[in-house]
Design an enzyme around this catalytic site. Sequence first.
Site, PDB file in Angstrom:
ATOM      1  NE  ARG A  19       0.994   0.520  -2.253  1.00  0.00           N
ATOM      2  CZ  ARG A  19       1.590  -0.645  -1.744  1.00  0.00           C
ATOM      3  NH1 ARG A  19       2.865  -0.667  -1.585  1.00  0.00           N
ATOM      4  NH2 ARG A  19       0.858  -1.592  -1.500  1.00  0.00           N
ATOM      5  CB  CYS A 127      -2.078  -5.211  -4.769  1.00  0.00           C
ATOM      6  SG  CYS A 127      -1.776  -3.552  -4.393  1.00  0.00           S
ATOM      7  CG  ASP A 196      -6.643  -1.707   0.968  1.00  0.00           C
ATOM      8  OD1 ASP A 196      -6.563  -2.606   0.188  1.00  0.00           O
ATOM      9  OD2 ASP A 196      -5.805  -0.836   1.255  1.00  0.00           O
ATOM     10  CG  ASN A 206      -6.878  -6.550  -1.349  1.00  0.00           C
ATOM     11  OD1 ASN A 206      -6.137  -5.767  -0.653  1.00  0.00           O
ATOM     12  ND2 ASN A 206      -6.277  -7.381  -2.075  1.00  0.00           N
ATOM     13  CE  LYS A 232      -4.276  -4.089   7.310  1.00  0.00           C
ATOM     14  NZ  LYS A 232      -3.515  -5.139   6.518  1.00  0.00           N
TER      15      LYS A 232
END
Length: 313
Positions: A19, A127, A196, A206, A232
């Site tokens: 991930r 995160c 992301d 994100n 990205k």
Amino acid sequence: MLVPEVEETAEDIAEMEIRGAATIAAAAADALAAQAEASDAETPAEFREEMRSAARHLRDTRPTAVSLPNALRYVLREMEGETVSELRATAVDAAEAFEAQLDRAQDDLGEIGANRLRDGDTVMTHCHSTDALACVKAALDDGKHIEAIVKETRPRKQGHITAEQLREWGVPVTMVVDNAARRYLDDCDHVLVGADSIAADGSVINKIGTSMLAVAARERGTPIMVAAQTLKLHPDTLTGHTVEIEMRDETEVLSDEEREALGNPDVDNPAFDVTPPRYVDAIVTERGQFPPESIVTLMRELYGEGTTEPWAE
Ligand SMILES: O=P(O)(O)OC[C@H]1O[C@H](OP(=O)(O)O)[C@H](O)[C@@H]1O
């Protein structure tokens, strides 16, 4: 037709054993190289079809992080030749070059991001982002003292990975639940997150909760910095497409037993959200730091007016 490495990598990405946008991209490039190396295709057409099929299988795992299709696109585009062995060699070389570029980009981005961090600063993280942590690492390497308030990041608690990494680097860490973020923003000099995907208008896609954090940070006057290498940037958004937000399994939020005990309520589990550009101070890439509204110029330079799908059947 697909080699086991492709099947395994796809499963690991879908299950989030692998991930994080950059890590997913590197694993996907690796899997394509494995497919190229182990393929027993006899004709160039057969080989190309196998590679396209492997790319489709990898791409279908998770929809939001654009680094995944960008990685697949890179390898398929660089693959060329008239024979199977030429195609194989160029695909393997491309995957290697892609990964080297990714590492370099993260290092360069880290150096640029570190310039925003002063000695003694405290960052709040959300995160786990290798791009965001590269900025902290470069600041530490410059001899700066950095402290961190690390948000837990429900439902999967990837804040734990961030905390572990920062502790390993000797950074004092305070873990807080997501709901405590606003209370601690006054103690922070920066909110530092990854991405992301970045859309052409500068919106940041994100981990779920980023937008709430950014709104609170703007209200408190804490600057919000997004660390995102150019991998990205989402080229499809140049032509009006939106970024699909992944909905993950409901059991990440409530176990079957917990849900039943509550009388089986509906559960939604979006993995990402969209932070509008007005809540972001800077997007830090390996090509420099950009106000979010101007990221489109870099996107055009790198991707033209959009992209193709080299894996299409
Ligand atoms: O590429 P790097 O910076 O490592 O990670 C970027 C982003 O990927 C992660 O998504 P997930 O945990 O895969 O759902 C997080 O949202 C993180 O901010």
